[in-house]
Design an enzyme around this catalytic site. Structure first.
Site, short mmCIF file in Angstrom:
data_model
loop_
_atom_site.label_atom_id
_atom_site.label_comp_id
_atom_site.label_asym_id
_atom_site.label_seq_id
_atom_site.Cartn_x
_atom_site.Cartn_y
_atom_site.Cartn_z
N TYR A 146 -35.11 -50.36 -97.56
CA TYR A 146 -34.12 -51.55 -97.88
C TYR A 146 -32.81 -51.26 -99.36
CZ TYR A 146 -37.52 -55.26 -96.38
OH TYR A 146 -38.43 -56.15 -95.35
N LYS A 195 -48.60 -47.01 -92.65
CA LYS A 195 -48.83 -46.84 -90.93
C LYS A 195 -48.83 -45.25 -90.59
CE LYS A 195 -48.03 -48.22 -86.72
NZ LYS A 195 -49.43 -48.84 -86.44
N ASP A 227 -50.54 -52.63 -88.74
CA ASP A 227 -50.28 -53.77 -87.40
C ASP A 227 -52.17 -54.40 -87.74
OD1 ASP A 227 -51.22 -50.82 -87.66
OD2 ASP A 227 -50.84 -50.49 -85.39
N ASP A 251 -42.95 -57.13 -97.84
CA ASP A 251 -42.13 -58.44 -97.46
C ASP A 251 -43.16 -59.34 -96.65
OD1 ASP A 251 -39.84 -60.27 -97.69
OD2 ASP A 251 -38.58 -58.55 -96.70
N ASP A 255 -45.47 -63.45 -96.98
CA ASP A 255 -44.98 -64.43 -96.31
C ASP A 255 -46.16 -65.22 -95.47
OD1 ASP A 255 -42.92 -64.79 -97.79
OD2 ASP A 255 -41.32 -64.71 -96.14
#
Ligand code: NAD
Length: 360
Positions: A146, A195, A227, A251, A255
């Site tokens: 980001y 990852k 994942d 992020d 959620d």
């Protein structure tokens, strides 16, 4: 103990839910002989109305002069409020991004806990929900994808967009240290999510996390690919204590972790910098649809105040007392409308604050 607390009441339900959290903090002061001094700080839509901008230099200075900041929420109805006719950098949310940047808040903490009393709202299989879960996601907030260079350009007649994901070892080390420090106060397990089978930034993340873990021999460290983590969160969330992860993975996973509790009005959060300073706020927004009706759930803000005592002031017993009071209120069947169901006692925002104070 004496502390100075900045209060950002904000917009919508913000002032109502902050009032209840302050009531609870006042009760803690009475019980334990502490003295908290409060300074109101305008931010968001209410600051636009007074100053024409969502965040002033004066507000930043007031926040910096506090030991911690407790916030309600900011923003209005994004379709009807005049604040959203302003350019993006003048809208209420720009205040939040601005204060996070000004205060160097690089660590975002979001607990995700399933209360036994609210397990029917959990969307997971009943056998999984019945086991319960209580985890905390530690997300890096100021680096990664980001914040990297990005551009879109024409390459041989083909529109091409590029985003860059970069982390240096210092950025990784400081958030890893926060995660291990928090794990010390919990069940002493850190799951670092990356990852590393594909990304260089993840391989550095894993290496630095391993280095940091050497200073914390009592804390168990495990690594998990993102994942797999997304699957494990719905399959067996009880396995997690502290989840440590970079900005974008955090992020998304935070959620997911919030959603599986089924009740966002119950979830607090904290953003910390390198010192003990933190900004504490509920995970939900300003809920303009129910603002001013005395029906919002103040528990996420009350639990945010408990996090402030725990992480910024090291007042562990007092923080536990608030957490236990919330648990006791739920056990008695006292509920605001968002978590109410047939047969339970429905209360207003202020009655919920009173009920938590009574348990303290
Ligand atoms: P929201 O979280 O404000 O509301 C979503 C739904 O949840 C609504 O039905 C609302 O009534 C309900 N809800 C939220 N908190 C509640 C509580 N404590 N008790 C009972 N019900 C609650 O999300 P939204 O409607 O998408 O956003 C409204 C405004 O909030 C927007 O301006 C948005 O930008 C802002 N916002 C601010 C923050 C923040 O201050 N950190 C975070 C998210 C959204």
């Amino acid at each position: 103990m004496n502390y100075k607390i900045g209060l950002i009441r904000g917009d919508g339900i913000g002032p109502e839910i902050v009032n209840e959290a302050k009531k609870v903090l006042d009760r803690i002061c009475e019980k334990y002989g502490h003295s908290f001094e409060y300074e109101d700080i305008l931010m968001g839509g209410c600051s636009i109305d007074v100053h024409g901008v969502p965040l002033t230099d004066g507000a930043i200075e007031a926040a910096k002069g506090s030991d911690a900041v407790l916030m309600g929420s900011i923003g209005g109805n994004t379709s009807t409020s005049p604040w959203y006719k302003l350019p993006p950098d003048k809208r209420p949310e720009a205040g939040l991004l601005g204060i996070r940047k000004a205060l160097g808040l690089f660590a975002n903490l979001r607990p995700s806990k399933l209360y036994k009393e609210l397990s029917s709202a959990c969307p997971l299989r009943k056998e999984t929900a019945d086991k319960g879960f209580d985890m905390l996601i530690m997300r890096e907030l100021t680096g990664g994808l980001y914040f990297g260079d990005r551009y879109t350009k024409d390459v041989n007649g083909v529109r091409t967009a590029v985003d860059t994901l970069s982390y240096n070892e210092d950025e990784i080390r400081r958030i890893a240290v926060k995660a291990f420090e928090v794990a010390k106060k919990r069940r002493k397990k850190v799951t670092s999510i990356d990852k590393a089978n594909v990304l260089d930034s993840s391989r550095l993340w894993r290496a630095v996390t391993e280095e940091v873990s050497k200073d914390y021999p009592d804390i168990a460290l495990e690594h998990m690919l993102v994942d797999n983590a997304a699957m494990q969160l719905v399959k067996d969330p009880g396995q997690f204590d502290v989840i440590l992860t970079e900005n974008m993975f955090g992020d998304i996973l935070s959620d997911e972790a919030a959603e599986i509790t089924g009740s966002i009005g119950m979830l607090p959060s904290a953003s910390l910098n390198e010192t003990k300073f933190g900004l504490y706020e509920p995970s939900g927004g300003s809920a303009p649809d129910i603002a001013g009706k005395n029906i919002a759930n103040p528990i996420a803000t009350i639990l945010s105040a408990a996090m402030m005592l725990r992480f910024s002031f090291d007042l562990t017993e007092e923080a536990d007392r608030i957490d236990n009071a919330v648990q006791a209120v739920l056990s008695k069947g006292i509920r605001t409308g968002d978590i109410w169901s047939e047969g339970l006692r429905r209360v207003s925002t202020s009655e919920m604050g009173d009920a938590v104070c009574d348990e303290i």
